[in-house]
Design an enzyme around this catalytic site. Structure first.
Site, PDB file in Angstrom:
ATOM      1  CB  SER A  46      -8.186   0.404   5.519  1.00 60.67           C
ATOM      2  OG  SER A  46      -8.893   1.590   5.350  1.00 60.67           O
ATOM      3  CE  LYS A  64      -4.023   1.854   2.580  1.00 61.84           C
ATOM      4  NZ  LYS A  64      -4.870   1.641   3.770  1.00 61.84           N
ATOM      5  CB  SER A  85      -8.229   3.483   2.681  1.00 61.80           C
ATOM      6  OG  SER A  85      -7.347   2.912   3.634  1.00 61.80           O
TER       7      SER A  85
HETATM    8  N1  GLN Z   1     -13.058   3.892   6.262  1.00 60.88           N
HETATM    9  C1  GLN Z   1     -12.370   4.180   7.493  1.00 60.88           C
HETATM   10  C2  GLN Z   1     -11.924   5.607   7.511  1.00 60.88           C
HETATM   11  O1  GLN Z   1     -12.052   6.257   6.512  1.00 60.88           O
HETATM   12  C3  GLN Z   1     -11.214   3.249   7.682  1.00 60.88           C
HETATM   13  C4  GLN Z   1      -9.989   3.665   6.990  1.00 60.88           C
HETATM   14  C5  GLN Z   1      -8.804   2.824   7.334  1.00 60.88           C
HETATM   15  O2  GLN Z   1      -8.923   1.774   7.956  1.00 60.88           O
HETATM   16  N2  GLN Z   1      -7.642   3.325   6.947  1.00 60.88           N
HETATM   17  O3  GLN Z   1     -11.449   6.098   8.503  1.00 60.88           O
END
Ligand code: GLN
Length: 474
Positions: free
Chosen positions: A175, A76, A151
């Protein structure tokens, strides 16, 4: 060759049935073919073939091959890779090339893995769809008109599209698990403190962990074994370097009612089916966790508060993008440089600063932390009764790109089942559990802190019994 699992690649390369170079060459061809459709990678590593060649030579010279010998991995793009740019899908870090490898990256490459590229994400990992990326949205390999989740959308999509066998993502509120569920791959968030965060670009430090995604439970266990364990550069890591070995044993499994309530009926149907499958081998019962209803609000309050503080460093003085300075008048300089964040990141910095501001701190931030302790207590008592808790990873099916992009609240709501593990620091993972038409549904498994082994055992048993894996048509 691109279909091989990490275990099969490592075995083939170690026994010299094929070379790492041949395999990586094939992977790069695969990337060229599918990348125009899925857009899972921000950067393709030009050095991959050379690294594979060097590995082949070391093996020919009799050096011990690592457990991930030759395996193609993507990382990532918020995890630092020495010499390969790490953008966080943000304009702010467009040209940032880290001078060091994150500990997890170093551990993977030390085990013989070959980095084939950097995976797309929502800017600074803030989002659930990978639509908030400076490099355009990643598309779901099962239906390219739909989101892959986020994400770590590039992480899961690159694995599902067979551009690599393993990928590392980060999981702050789901995410890794959300895109794993939407793309029908296995994705795991470790216990807080099991995996080093050194070299992970911080979003919300108290919630996040780096976690692996792969197409099988065995490959996820292999990757987790490679990256887990104490790191002198991250003092929140626990002592020891654990290893994971999958076993079949009878477990006590609880289906959390609150996770099922409110889920799309097509999702619940598949999850009840998964429960029945598990019940053939394990002791299964219904479980309840009443405070789940407060988890989402608590998560977004804490995550935004931490984000507002973490992202203060991007001021174009210490970190930032190159802009031609138009004089150094304080206000205009910072307004311009801080203005280069995307809309979602700005929204979170502003909301995060608000919940921390004097007068509101007790009302929001402190309350959110209280919810966290209540959730922890509830979970602790459930884990006296059950080895593993299950439910859907996502309450809905992968939805069309653009559907929720203009409505932040609707977007945040999709994380309702994943954030509990981050607030409580417990491990959780998503395993493919079926399809509604062509759209994947993931089963979420949770276990007590540092009980990854038992969670992986349950996932492995489910995977062997349910046999849901297919390949997307790309
Ligand atoms: N969707 C969640 C957020 O936007 C989780 C994101 C993540 O785990 N990086 O905070």
């Amino acid at each position: 060759m691109h279909r091989l699992t990490a275990l099969q690649v490592a075995q083939g390369v170690t026994n010299r049935e094929f070379s790492a170079e041949e395999y990586i060459h094939r992977i790069l061809e695969r990337i060229e073919k599918v990348e125009p459709k899925v857009n899972a990678l921000i950067t393709v590593n030009k050095g991959a073939i050379e690294h594979a060649r060097a590995l082949d030579k070391r093996i020919r010279d009799g050096e011990q091959a690592g457990p991930l010998a030759g395996v193609a991995v993507s990382i990532k793009d918020n995890i630092s890779t020495k010499g390969i740019r790490t953008t966080c899908a943000s304009r702010m870090l467009d040209s940032y090339v880290p001078p060091y490898d994150a500990t997890v990256v170093k551990r993977l490459t030390d085990a013989g893995a070959i980095i084939i590229g950097k995976a797309n994400l929502d800017e600074f990992a803030m989002g659930s769809t990978t639509e908030f990326s400076r490099h355009g949205p990643t598309r779901n390999p099962w239906d390219i008109s739909r989101v892959p989740g986020g994400s770590s959308g590039g992480t899961a999509a690159s694995v599902a599209a067979m551009e690599c066998a393993i990928s590392l993502g980060s999981d702050t509120g789901g995410s890794v698990r959300c895109p794993a569920s939407f793309c029908s791959v296995v994705g795991l968030k470790p216990t807080y403190g099991l995996v080093s965060r050194c070299g992970l670009v911080s979003y919300a430090n108290s919630l996040e962990q780096v976690g692996p995604a792969a197409r099988t439970v065995s490959d996820v266990a292999l990757a987790l074994g490679a990256i887990a364990g104490h790191d002198d550069n991250d003092h929140t890591t626990a002592p020891g370097r654990p290893e994971f070995k999958l076993e079949k044993k009878k477990l006590r499994i609880g289906l959390v009612g609150e996770f099922i309530q409110g889920a799309d009926p097509e999702v619940s149907k598949i999850i009840y089916g998964a429960y029945d499958t598990l019940a053939q081998e394990h002791e299964c019962a219904e479980a309840s966790m009443p405070s789940v209803q407060y988890a989402l609000a608590s998560y977004y309050t804490i995550a935004m508060a931490e984000a507002s503080s973490n992202l203060a460093r991007y001021d174009n003085v210490r970190y930032g993008y190159d802009m031609s300075p138009e004089g150094y008048e304080w206000n205009s300089y910072f307004a311009k440089s801080r203005g280069s964040f995307g809309e979602e990141v700005k929204r979170r910095i502003i909301t995060g600063s608000y919940v921390l501001s004097s007068g509101y701190y007790g009302k929001y931030y402190l309350k959110a932390q209280q919810v966290r302790s209540i959730l922890r207590k509830e979970l602790k008592s459930l884990f006296k009764q059950f080895d593993v808790l299950i439910g859907p990873t996502m309450p809905i099916l992968p939805f069309p790109i653009g559907e929720k992009i203009d409505d932040p609240l609707k977007m945040y709501l999709v994380d309702v089942d994943t954030v509990v593990a981050n607030l409580t620091g417990t491990p959780a993972m998503s395993v493919p559990s079926g399809f509604a038409g062509n759209l994947p549904v993931g089963l979420q498994l949770m276990a007590d802190e540092f009980c990854e082994q038992v969670m992986l055992d349950a996932a492995y048993s489910f995977e062997s019994a349910a046999k849901v894996q297919r390949s997307p048509d790309l």
